[in-house]
Design a protein around this motif. Structure first.
Motif, short mmCIF file in Angstrom:
data_model
loop_
_atom_site.label_atom_id
_atom_site.label_comp_id
_atom_site.label_asym_id
_atom_site.label_seq_id
_atom_site.Cartn_x
_atom_site.Cartn_y
_atom_site.Cartn_z
N LYS A 4 51.15 49.34 12.70
CA LYS A 4 51.82 50.62 12.66
C LYS A 4 52.09 50.58 14.33
O LYS A 4 51.41 50.32 15.21
CB LYS A 4 50.89 51.98 12.42
N ARG A 46 62.22 56.33 -0.14
CA ARG A 46 61.27 57.35 -0.51
C ARG A 46 61.75 58.75 -0.30
O ARG A 46 61.36 59.82 -1.22
CB ARG A 46 59.85 57.03 0.12
N ASN A 94 57.94 53.73 11.39
CA ASN A 94 58.20 55.13 10.48
C ASN A 94 59.20 55.93 11.17
O ASN A 94 59.38 56.91 11.56
CB ASN A 94 56.97 56.01 10.81
#
Ligand SMILES: O=C(O)CCC(=O)c1ccccc1C(=O)O
Ligand SMILES: [Mg+2]
Length: 357
Positions: free
Chosen positions: A131, A224, A168
């Motif tokens: 991440k 998504r 992200n």
């Protein structure tokens, strides 16, 4: 005599929702579901803004499934999670092509030293997902973490080591191009980045970044959370599709979307309990041909779980299992306010689902 079995430490909380007390429009949507539970679990690491997980567990003719949309998902968006859970608990499972699914170890925003440690303790994962670009994080720290992970993999698994990063959607296209160059170099010990997951928010930015950098691009949020989950593929903006089974409406719908993208697929978790993870493992095991390591090794982020024996990585893979919640946990119920919130949310999700059917 009371059940003498001791509860596990750090116990999860579990409560039942009485289906017969639900309004008829909710019961109509639930169909053959004969058990609804609410769970509440602590996490042992902060994952973006999430530090605990709660959700619904549903039982039907085909076993247990999970609907645990994050609280920032509105009822319309959340309703696909419910749809997927009802489908998984009610319909026969997919045809399986393997009995275990290779997974990546997921490295949260932690120190380089802790990141290295997580690779070494990953129980055989040759692929790591790091991440990056957390709010407030420094790019140099991200690079140091990527470098530590790449070196640890090169030492432990050699040529098989792969490092992917997930931003992200945090970067602008220009920021992404610069950051990816740096992180790709930091991953030198394993030959550079395997791919960069969702560097930017929009399809246009992804397409621009993809043309400008060496590393392949994976789409996650663009699939998504998009009204058209296949648009990113049509625009030539990604090489890999990250498929989250629950938000995409369950195994069949998610895999159909994956197939329509024509991209290489990675099935990834939404930080579900072991029940939801196992549904995603089943989905990944039903993909014919080669699968890239999936992002399903997230049970270790939970301080407790809803099953007696949580899913556990073995030789870098998650084995297929049949799981059921540990009903002894009903002895430590969730807060009544949380249970009431889920009853309301179930109602709101059911309204949307009822309208779509
Ligand atoms: O893919 C993984 O390795 C773990 C799952 C993961 O990163 C994730 C988990 C919950 C919500 C969002 C994400 C994400 O991929 O962005
Ligand atoms: Mg992602």
């Amino acid at each position: 005599m009371m059940d003498a079995m001791p509860l596990p430490r750090n116990s999860a909380r579990l409560s039942r929702i009485d289906i017969r007390a639900l309004p008829s429009h909710v019961r109509a949507v639930l169909g053959g579901i004969d058990e609804v539970l609410v769970y509440d679990l602590a996490m042992n690491v902060r994952f973006r803004r999430v530090t605990s997980r709660d959700g619904l567990l549903l039982h039907g003719e085909s076993g247990w499934a999970e609907a645990a949309p994050f609280w920032d998902y509105d009822p319309a968006e959340s309703s696909t999670w419910l749809e997927g859970a009802i489908d998984a608990a009610s319909s026969p499972g997919p045809r399986l092509h393997r009995d275990a699914v290779p997974v990546n170890v997921t490295i949260p925003v932690v120190s380089a030293e802790s990141a290295r440690d997580r690779v070494i303790r990953s129980r055989g994962c040759a692929t790591a997902k790091v991440k990056v670009a957390d709010p407030g994080a420094r790019l140099e720290d991200d690079a140091e973490r990527v470098r530590a992970v790449a070196r640890a993999l090169a030492e432990t698994v050699g040529d098989e080591g792969r490092v992917r990063v997930d931003a992200n959607a945090a970067w602008t296209a220009d920021e992404a191009i610069a950051a990816i160059e740096l992180l790709d170099e930091a991953a030198e010990a394993v030959g550079g980045l395997q791919y960069v997951e969702q560097p930017c928010a929009s399809v246009e930015e992804l397409a621009r970044v993809r043309r400008a950098v060496r590393a392949p691009i994976a789409a996650d949020e663009s699939i998504r959370r998009a009204s058209d989950p296949v648009a990113v593929a049509r625009a030539g903006a990604a090489d890999v599709a990250v498929i989250k089974i629950a938000p995409l409406g369950g195994i069949r719908r998610a895999l159909r979307i994956g197939e329509e993208t024509g991209l290489r697929l990675v099935v990834s978790s939404a930080l579900e309990s072991s029940i939801g993870l196992q549904v995603a493992v089943r989905a990944a095991a039903s993909i014919p041909g080669e699968v890239l390591a999936c992002g399903l090794a997230t049970a270790s982020f939970l301080a407790s779980d809803v099953v007696a024996e949580p899913v556990r990585v073995e030789a870098g893979s998650l084995p297929l299992r049949e799981l059921e919640p540990d009903l002894r946990l009903l002895a430590s119920p969730v807060d009544e306010a949380l249970r009431a919130r889920w009853i309301d949310r179930l109602d709101a999700m059911a309204v949307h689902l009822g309208e779509r059917r």
